[in-house]
Scaffold this motif. Structure first.
Motif, short mmCIF file in Angstrom:
data_model
loop_
_atom_site.label_atom_id
_atom_site.label_comp_id
_atom_site.label_asym_id
_atom_site.label_seq_id
_atom_site.Cartn_x
_atom_site.Cartn_y
_atom_site.Cartn_z
N UNK A 18 1.12 -1.37 -0.26
CA UNK A 18 -0.38 0.19 0.07
C UNK A 18 1.09 1.29 0.12
N UNK A 19 2.15 1.24 0.15
CA UNK A 19 2.77 2.52 0.15
C UNK A 19 3.32 3.10 0.17
N UNK A 20 3.91 1.99 -1.46
CA UNK A 20 4.46 2.38 -2.72
C UNK A 20 4.07 3.05 -3.51
N UNK A 21 5.23 4.65 -4.16
CA UNK A 21 4.58 4.74 -5.60
C UNK A 21 3.39 4.25 -6.36
N UNK A 22 4.40 2.79 -6.63
CA UNK A 22 3.38 1.83 -7.44
C UNK A 22 2.56 1.28 -7.03
N UNK A 23 1.77 1.41 -5.75
CA UNK A 23 1.07 0.49 -5.25
C UNK A 23 -0.26 1.79 -4.85
N UNK A 36 -17.61 6.24 2.27
CA UNK A 36 -19.19 6.20 1.64
C UNK A 36 -18.88 5.96 0.20
N UNK A 37 -19.58 5.66 -0.53
CA UNK A 37 -19.56 5.96 -2.28
C UNK A 37 -19.74 7.01 -2.43
N UNK A 38 -20.28 8.21 -1.84
CA UNK A 38 -20.73 9.50 -2.35
C UNK A 38 -19.21 10.12 -2.13
N UNK A 39 -17.56 9.76 -1.86
CA UNK A 39 -16.81 10.00 -1.61
C UNK A 39 -15.71 9.13 -2.37
N UNK A 40 -15.67 10.19 -2.85
CA UNK A 40 -14.21 8.31 -4.28
C UNK A 40 -13.10 9.96 -4.10
N UNK A 41 -12.18 9.29 -4.20
CA UNK A 41 -10.63 9.78 -4.17
C UNK A 41 -10.13 8.95 -5.90
N UNK A 42 -9.63 9.58 -6.65
CA UNK A 42 -9.44 9.68 -7.30
C UNK A 42 -8.11 9.61 -7.77
N UNK A 43 -7.24 10.47 -7.22
CA UNK A 43 -5.97 10.36 -7.39
C UNK A 43 -5.32 10.69 -5.88
N UNK A 44 -4.37 10.27 -5.60
CA UNK A 44 -2.95 11.06 -4.06
C UNK A 44 -2.05 10.86 -4.53
N UNK A 45 -0.77 11.47 -3.24
CA UNK A 45 -0.18 11.68 -3.19
C UNK A 45 0.33 11.93 -2.58
N UNK A 46 1.81 11.01 -2.31
CA UNK A 46 2.33 10.42 -0.80
C UNK A 46 3.54 11.45 -0.11
N UNK A 47 2.97 11.47 1.42
CA UNK A 47 3.40 12.87 1.84
C UNK A 47 4.74 12.54 2.91
N UNK A 48 5.35 13.03 3.66
CA UNK A 48 6.15 13.52 3.73
C UNK A 48 5.84 12.18 5.55
N UNK A 49 6.32 11.00 6.03
CA UNK A 49 5.67 9.92 6.37
C UNK A 49 6.27 10.93 8.10
N UNK A 50 7.31 11.82 7.94
CA UNK A 50 7.50 12.06 9.58
C UNK A 50 7.12 13.22 10.18
N UNK A 67 -0.59 10.02 3.41
CA UNK A 67 -1.56 10.85 2.20
C UNK A 67 -2.10 11.75 2.05
N UNK A 68 -2.38 12.63 0.80
CA UNK A 68 -3.26 13.20 0.53
C UNK A 68 -4.07 13.25 -1.14
N UNK A 69 -4.73 13.35 -0.95
CA UNK A 69 -5.83 13.50 -1.91
C UNK A 69 -6.23 14.25 -2.78
N UNK A 70 -6.51 14.47 -4.25
CA UNK A 70 -6.93 15.38 -5.64
C UNK A 70 -6.95 16.57 -4.67
N UNK A 71 -8.37 15.73 -4.05
CA UNK A 71 -9.04 17.11 -2.80
C UNK A 71 -8.47 18.11 -2.12
#
Length: 282
Positions: A18-23, A36-50, A67-71
């Motif tokens: 779950x935690x790699x760019x390819x994942x 919930x179905x009303x809340x859909x993530x289209x894309x996300x980016x990994x952020x500094x875990x520290x 991580x942070x979503x496109x929203x």
């Protein structure tokens, strides 16, 4: 015999799936299954875990996945393998960092993006032992006022109690059911079950297959697996010891009560299994 797939409850295994760019497709699919179905993530980016806090004196937090979503919404995803003191407190503390980092210099209207803290737990909470929800897998917590309505909907804690997930392959109905089944049984699979034939799960199995790792990755996994097994052995021993001590204490209390009520020692011995010497010292 070595397992074909990694243990997802190891730090290496969890981050590999779950935690790699390819994942990212796997993580997005898992989060969308949880929300919930009303809340859909289209894309996300990994952020500094520290996270280091506002000053050098602040205690830092290290997340498994951040991580942070496109929203602009923030997600902390934590794998917790054993109970620890103040676990809930630590979760609350962790959630303050993605809230604080949203502050802006100069004039700011305090409009925050939502923060989600998700804990995948390889244990169950003691709090629910006598409650109706003791057998539930998913616990969703929001800030509510005294009448039970949501007071603030931008801070959500979701805990998955994996020991409570007992569905068989034939009983799986939802996408989340499949992910929970995948996480709980991955290390035991010798081949890919037919329910996991779509591309997202196929990629997850590909990333989880030990034969695909190079020497460095294999060494990292073996080290992570050793830590997992050592910690589990320590935890299991602590639970077993506490249980045995509880039984012994209970026997002594029963024996003391029987003795105070004039019950003959030989009957107390048969009832509790204690020796005459142990009973006489009470």
């Amino acid at each position: 015999m070595r397992a074909k797939y990694i243990n997802p409850f190891t730090d290496f295994g969890f981050k590999k799936i779950f935690g790699e760019e390819a994942s990212k497709p796997q993580l997005i699919d898992f989060l969308n299954a949880l929300l919930p179905q009303s809340h859909t993530i289209v894309d996300l980016s990994f952020k500094n875990a520290e996270q280091l806090g506002q000053t050098d004196a602040d205690r830092k937090a290290i997340y498994d996945i951040y991580c942070e979503t496109d929203k602009g919404e923030k997600f902390i995803v934590e794998l917790q393998k054993a109970k620890q003191n103040y676990f809930k407190d630590r979760t609350i503390y962790y959630s303050t960092f993605p809230i604080q980092e949203q502050s802006e210099k100069g004039q700011w209207n305090y409009n925050l993006k939502a923060v989600y803290c998700i804990g995948i737990l390889d244990f169950t909470f003691d709090d629910y032992e006598t409650e109706p929800e003791k057998s539930e897998v998913v616990h969703t917590i929001k800030l509510k006022h005294q009448h039970g309505s949501t007071f603030y909907d931008k801070l959500t804690y979701i805990y998955l109690e994996m020991p409570n997930f007992k569905q068989t392959e034939d009983e799986l109905k939802t996408r989340l059911d499949k992910w929970l089944y995948f996480i709980k049984h991955l290390e035991d699979f010798e081949s890919i079950p037919t329910i996991f034939k779509d591309d997202v799960f196929s990629k997850a199995f590909e990333k989880a297959e030990i034969a695909n790792y190079n020497t460095t990755e294999l060494n990292r996994y073996e080290a992570s697996l050793k830590v997992f097994r050592d910690n589990k052995a320590v935890y299991d021993y602590a639970v077993e010891t506490a249980f045995d001590e509880g039984i012994s204490k209970g026997k002594l209390e029963v024996a003391k009560g029987l003795k105070e009520n004039g019950v003959p020692i030989e009957i107390i011995v048969k009832t509790t299994g204690l020796s005459e010497g142990e009973i006489e010292r009470l």
